[in-house]
Design a protein around this motif. Sequence first.
Motif, PDB file in Angstrom:
ATOM      1  N   ASN A  41       0.755  -1.297  -0.196  1.00 44.49           N
ATOM      2  CA  ASN A  41       0.054   0.124  -0.131  1.00 44.49           C
ATOM      3  C   ASN A  41       0.792   1.113  -0.051  1.00 44.49           C
ATOM      4  OD1 ASN A  41      -2.526  -1.003  -0.047  1.00 44.49           O
ATOM      5  ND2 ASN A  41      -2.843  -1.085   2.263  1.00 44.49           N
ATOM      6  N   PRO A  42       0.457   2.176  -0.671  1.00 49.96           N
ATOM      7  CA  PRO A  42       1.056   3.550  -0.510  1.00 49.96           C
ATOM      8  C   PRO A  42       0.617   4.236   0.813  1.00 49.96           C
ATOM      9  CG  PRO A  42      -0.784   3.549  -1.940  1.00 49.96           C
ATOM     10  CD  PRO A  42      -0.831   2.285  -1.822  1.00 49.96           C
ATOM     11  N   GLN A  43       1.340   5.134   0.917  1.00 48.07           N
ATOM     12  CA  GLN A  43       1.227   5.500   2.510  1.00 48.07           C
ATOM     13  C   GLN A  43      -0.086   6.311   2.803  1.00 48.07           C
ATOM     14  OE1 GLN A  43       3.511   5.482   4.854  1.00 48.07           O
ATOM     15  NE2 GLN A  43       2.687   6.730   6.613  1.00 48.07           N
ATOM     16  N   TYR A  44      -0.756   6.657   1.646  1.00 53.36           N
ATOM     17  CA  TYR A  44      -2.093   7.099   1.674  1.00 53.36           C
ATOM     18  C   TYR A  44      -3.102   6.547   0.653  1.00 53.36           C
ATOM     19  CZ  TYR A  44      -0.786   9.983   5.855  1.00 53.36           C
ATOM     20  OH  TYR A  44      -0.468  10.188   6.966  1.00 53.36           O
ATOM     21  N   GLU A  60      -8.288 -10.294  10.256  1.00 51.19           N
ATOM     22  CA  GLU A  60      -7.749  -8.780  10.577  1.00 51.19           C
ATOM     23  C   GLU A  60      -6.361  -8.568  11.203  1.00 51.19           C
ATOM     24  OE1 GLU A  60     -10.504  -6.637  11.677  1.00 51.19           O
ATOM     25  OE2 GLU A  60     -11.882  -7.330  10.651  1.00 51.19           O
ATOM     26  N   VAL A  61      -5.609  -9.712  11.271  1.00 53.01           N
ATOM     27  CA  VAL A  61      -4.396  -9.641  11.598  1.00 53.01           C
ATOM     28  C   VAL A  61      -3.709  -8.788  10.627  1.00 53.01           C
ATOM     29  CG1 VAL A  61      -2.133 -10.723  11.764  1.00 53.01           C
ATOM     30  CG2 VAL A  61      -4.161 -11.719  12.906  1.00 53.01           C
ATOM     31  N   ASP A  62      -4.150  -8.701   9.471  1.00 52.11           N
ATOM     32  CA  ASP A  62      -3.468  -7.783   8.326  1.00 52.11           C
ATOM     33  C   ASP A  62      -3.340  -6.421   8.834  1.00 52.11           C
ATOM     34  OD1 ASP A  62      -3.264  -9.870   6.396  1.00 52.11           O
ATOM     35  OD2 ASP A  62      -4.803  -9.307   5.211  1.00 52.11           O
ATOM     36  N   TYR A  63      -4.598  -5.856   9.426  1.00 50.88           N
ATOM     37  CA  TYR A  63      -4.544  -4.502   9.941  1.00 50.88           C
ATOM     38  C   TYR A  63      -3.892  -4.095  10.960  1.00 50.88           C
ATOM     39  CZ  TYR A  63      -8.435  -4.781   6.655  1.00 50.88           C
ATOM     40  OH  TYR A  63      -9.107  -4.928   5.465  1.00 50.88           O
ATOM     41  N   LEU A  64      -3.215  -5.271  11.838  1.00 44.48           N
ATOM     42  CA  LEU A  64      -2.367  -4.973  12.788  1.00 44.48           C
ATOM     43  C   LEU A  64      -0.948  -5.110  12.413  1.00 44.48           C
ATOM     44  CD1 LEU A  64      -3.685  -7.385  15.612  1.00 44.48           C
ATOM     45  CD2 LEU A  64      -4.320  -4.738  15.332  1.00 44.48           C
ATOM     46  N   GLN A  65      -0.755  -5.660  11.074  1.00 39.99           N
ATOM     47  CA  GLN A  65       0.524  -5.773  10.806  1.00 39.99           C
ATOM     48  C   GLN A  65       0.999  -4.766   9.419  1.00 39.99           C
ATOM     49  OE1 GLN A  65       1.304  -9.710   9.160  1.00 39.99           O
ATOM     50  NE2 GLN A  65       3.482  -9.369   9.155  1.00 39.99           N
ATOM     51  N   PHE A  66       0.034  -4.533   8.620  1.00 41.14           N
ATOM     52  CA  PHE A  66       0.287  -3.632   7.554  1.00 41.14           C
ATOM     53  C   PHE A  66      -0.573  -2.237   7.711  1.00 41.14           C
ATOM     54  CE2 PHE A  66       1.131  -8.039   5.870  1.00 41.14           C
ATOM     55  CZ  PHE A  66       2.353  -7.928   6.013  1.00 41.14           C
ATOM     56  N   GLN A  67      -0.071  -1.378   6.846  1.00 33.49           N
ATOM     57  CA  GLN A  67      -0.878  -0.071   6.955  1.00 33.49           C
ATOM     58  C   GLN A  67      -1.936  -0.241   5.976  1.00 33.49           C
ATOM     59  OE1 GLN A  67       2.623   2.976   8.417  1.00 33.49           O
ATOM     60  NE2 GLN A  67       1.822   3.166   6.129  1.00 33.49           N
ATOM     61  N   CYS A  68      -3.028   0.706   6.243  1.00 31.17           N
ATOM     62  CA  CYS A  68      -4.213   0.863   5.285  1.00 31.17           C
ATOM     63  C   CYS A  68      -4.528   2.322   5.686  1.00 31.17           C
ATOM     64  CB  CYS A  68      -5.212  -0.410   5.448  1.00 31.17           C
ATOM     65  SG  CYS A  68      -6.816  -0.064   4.335  1.00 31.17           S
ATOM     66  N   LEU A  69      -4.106   3.165   5.184  1.00 27.51           N
ATOM     67  CA  LEU A  69      -4.385   4.710   5.646  1.00 27.51           C
ATOM     68  C   LEU A  69      -4.763   5.214   4.431  1.00 27.51           C
ATOM     69  CD1 LEU A  69      -1.048   6.051   7.359  1.00 27.51           C
ATOM     70  CD2 LEU A  69      -3.192   5.118   8.390  1.00 27.51           C
ATOM     71  N   VAL A  80      12.513  -4.239  10.801  1.00 25.30           N
ATOM     72  CA  VAL A  80      13.098  -3.517   9.963  1.00 25.30           C
ATOM     73  C   VAL A  80      11.656  -2.536   9.237  1.00 25.30           C
ATOM     74  CG1 VAL A  80      13.739  -3.486   7.508  1.00 25.30           C
ATOM     75  CG2 VAL A  80      14.607  -5.004   9.146  1.00 25.30           C
ATOM     76  N   SER A  81      10.507  -3.233   9.358  1.00 25.00           N
ATOM     77  CA  SER A  81       9.400  -2.366   8.933  1.00 25.00           C
ATOM     78  C   SER A  81       9.390  -1.188   9.918  1.00 25.00           C
ATOM     79  CB  SER A  81       8.092  -3.063   8.931  1.00 25.00           C
ATOM     80  OG  SER A  81       7.856  -3.668  10.059  1.00 25.00           O
ATOM     81  N   ILE A  82       9.375  -1.285  10.950  1.00 23.97           N
ATOM     82  CA  ILE A  82       9.400  -0.091  12.078  1.00 23.97           C
ATOM     83  C   ILE A  82      10.282   0.880  11.675  1.00 23.97           C
ATOM     84  CG2 ILE A  82       8.920   0.686  14.404  1.00 23.97           C
ATOM     85  CD1 ILE A  82       8.008  -2.140  15.084  1.00 23.97           C
ATOM     86  N   MET A  83      11.547   0.235  11.689  1.00 21.15           N
ATOM     87  CA  MET A  83      12.601   1.397  11.717  1.00 21.15           C
ATOM     88  C   MET A  83      12.753   2.075  10.166  1.00 21.15           C
ATOM     89  SD  MET A  83      16.482   1.326  10.836  1.00 21.15           S
ATOM     90  CE  MET A  83      16.521   0.167   9.847  1.00 21.15           C
ATOM     91  N   PHE A  84      12.262   1.493   9.336  1.00 22.40           N
ATOM     92  CA  PHE A  84      12.298   2.110   8.070  1.00 22.40           C
ATOM     93  C   PHE A  84      11.008   3.090   8.166  1.00 22.40           C
ATOM     94  CE2 PHE A  84      13.995  -1.038   4.695  1.00 22.40           C
ATOM     95  CZ  PHE A  84      15.202  -0.831   5.189  1.00 22.40           C
ATOM     96  N   SER A  85       9.965   2.853   8.451  1.00 22.52           N
ATOM     97  CA  SER A  85       8.665   3.757   8.628  1.00 22.52           C
ATOM     98  C   SER A  85       9.205   5.044   9.484  1.00 22.52           C
ATOM     99  CB  SER A  85       7.689   3.127   9.131  1.00 22.52           C
ATOM    100  OG  SER A  85       6.724   4.172   9.483  1.00 22.52           O
ATOM    101  N   ARG A  86       9.751   4.835  10.555  1.00 20.51           N
ATOM    102  CA  ARG A  86      10.001   5.763  11.793  1.00 20.51           C
ATOM    103  C   ARG A  86      11.150   6.769  11.219  1.00 20.51           C
ATOM    104  NH1 ARG A  86       6.001   4.385  12.193  1.00 20.51           N
ATOM    105  NH2 ARG A  86       4.994   3.033  13.911  1.00 20.51           N
ATOM    106  N   THR A  87      12.036   6.286  10.182  1.00 21.08           N
ATOM    107  CA  THR A  87      13.017   7.251   9.908  1.00 21.08           C
ATOM    108  C   THR A  87      12.720   7.655   8.600  1.00 21.08           C
ATOM    109  OG1 THR A  87      14.323   5.267   9.090  1.00 21.08           O
ATOM    110  CG2 THR A  87      14.708   5.873  11.342  1.00 21.08           C
ATOM    111  N   GLY A  88      11.822   7.523   8.041  1.00 27.71           N
ATOM    112  CA  GLY A  88      11.426   8.286   6.753  1.00 27.71           C
ATOM    113  C   GLY A  88      11.690   7.456   5.496  1.00 27.71           C
ATOM    114  N   GLN A  89      11.495   6.187   5.433  1.00 27.13           N
ATOM    115  CA  GLN A  89      11.555   5.484   4.396  1.00 27.13           C
ATOM    116  C   GLN A  89      10.579   4.641   3.988  1.00 27.13           C
ATOM    117  OE1 GLN A  89      15.752   3.417   4.460  1.00 27.13           O
ATOM    118  NE2 GLN A  89      15.845   4.308   6.442  1.00 27.13           N
ATOM    119  N   VAL A  90       9.875   5.159   2.892  1.00 27.65           N
ATOM    120  CA  VAL A  90       8.599   4.665   2.603  1.00 27.65           C
ATOM    121  C   VAL A  90       8.629   3.537   1.665  1.00 27.65           C
ATOM    122  CG1 VAL A  90       7.375   6.782   3.270  1.00 27.65           C
ATOM    123  CG2 VAL A  90       8.168   6.790   0.892  1.00 27.65           C
TER     124      VAL A  90
END
Lengths: 315, 313
Positions: A132-135, A280-289, B150-160
Amino acid sequence: MTERGKKQAGEDEGAFVVTGACGWLGKLLVRRLHRQGRVIGIDRRPFPDRPKDVEHVPHDLRRKKVHDLFRRERIRAVVHLGVMHDPRKKAETHHVWNIEGFAKLLEYCSAYDVPKLVLMSSASLYGGRPENPQYLTEEAPLMAASRFGQVTDQVQVDMLAQSFFWRHPGCETVVLRPCSIVGRVGNAPSKYLKARKVPVIMGFDPMVQVIHENDVIDAVEAALRPGVRGVFNLAGPTAAPLSSLLGWLGRETYGVPFFLARPLARQAFKLKLTDFPAEEVDYLQFQCLVDDARARGVLGWTPRTTMARILEELK
Amino acid sequence: MGERAIVEWTSPGDGLDGVVPPAPLAAARASWTRDAVERLGVLAVQADYNERIDSLRRGTNEFGVDPFGVSPEFVRVVGLVAGWLFRSYFRVRATGVENIPEGRVMIISNHSGQIPFDGAMIASAMLLEGEPPRLLRTMVERWSPTIPYVSIMFSRTGQVVGHPENAVRLLEAEHSLLVFPEGAPGSNKMFSKAYQLQEFGLGFMRLALQTGTPIVPVSVVGAEEQYPAIYNARKLARLIGAPAFPVTPFMVLPLVGLLPLPTKYRISFGEPMVFDGDPDDDDEVIGEKVWLVRSTIQNMINRGLREREHVFW
């Protein structure tokens, strides 16, 4: 327009029809709308504490009684909140209820020239996916079903509304896709955030968006304004890492390794320890903004409940 | 178009709404670990380390993150490692940082050294020596959000996640974005091809034209020698799902051989280049513009190689 002016106009313009009126959101909406005009609530469930001037039609959308209602009444808008998503019900029941019911509703809307249709869909239908893109904007495809077959019917309901939008320009069709609705509503995100001890996925901390139920009702009201049509994402006041929300709420968390999360959740669901489907685990693991710039611009809507207020209420 | 608008919080700062954050959160803001990190920053990196990190708070919400998930407090910790590598291990000499214009900018650099320390050092240069300090954003593989921690580290440091929409959104938010147009083939090349730029992708130029973003060409000299790869174990790479598995002569040494050699990095930021034209032009038209950037960077690399007297100091 003044409050009184609205009320007078409301009597001429016909009634609001709200499906799923006995759900928590339905009750909130009905209480808001009955000050502006006649409200007819359609829901099989009982509606014990309904306001006096709200009519209750206790029938399935596919029943003749509902058809009769459309034939008989002048209707100014239909708000479809009655999308079933009870993970305990069978997939077939879901499909039949959600798709057939909504198809009937669309049929009535076109046959009796209802000028406005609002569908309460969901931003979760985009799916919690690593790609997913950020938004996500409204143009993003609804990919939840790729990981979670049970939501196919909800995706299809959203699609039906979109095709209706194009086929029947006479009916202003609005699809609202709110992010996780929280508040006193008893849905999965609220239950998760209200639980004293909650599971998180070890090594994952996605940003999440939550929106207060009252702001969703605000958006429905804005969508009911004449001239408004289209698909709108509804994001909450801000987004935050899941861990920050849980930290603020003072929740105790226990980490589950990602490779165990789904099998464990599946077992817990089977044994009726939880009501959270494993997907629902998906939404605890990956973004959906979602990006709700369009709602802010076109609907002229902004969420009024701040994050701090939302969290206070969830405590 | 024009609706892609979450590039900053709509109500920055006032989201607290008079509600006092609960004790655990307040405590986290002034705990002893935070204190230790701040002191280490001053000791191991530089005197104004904490002020520079603090300046990144602009644009964060009441949870301390910006719309892309960047947390300055997280950067403060990760920055310790990057800053130490920058000051003490690779002893980076960065020149031309003042060339970076305000607002949106794309940093286009050569890519080398097997493990992307080059990206981390460019970012450190902009954070530690930039005026004002900038947090350089990068885009990472689409499967990287599936790697725990790694996913957390990337996101919190500006790597999208590498997604065209993310790139546009970052630039519209007036951030700086790092792109290695050579991609993995640049980083994973054998030592015999050191400092020879590989083929450039065209995507970055289309993005720059679409968003009206100036390009700052950057050359990194010194990263090629950190892992002088003489062989690519392709089968092993395929086995672990990596794009390449470079083998260096130093790998005969246990563990120590895995560390990068402490070469001296020389990073040079060139004058900004501004292009205009249609982002949907044919590949040949875009390719000419890309060629300009590529030859500028190659010239900068060549100059850097001529001027340096030693690989390690």
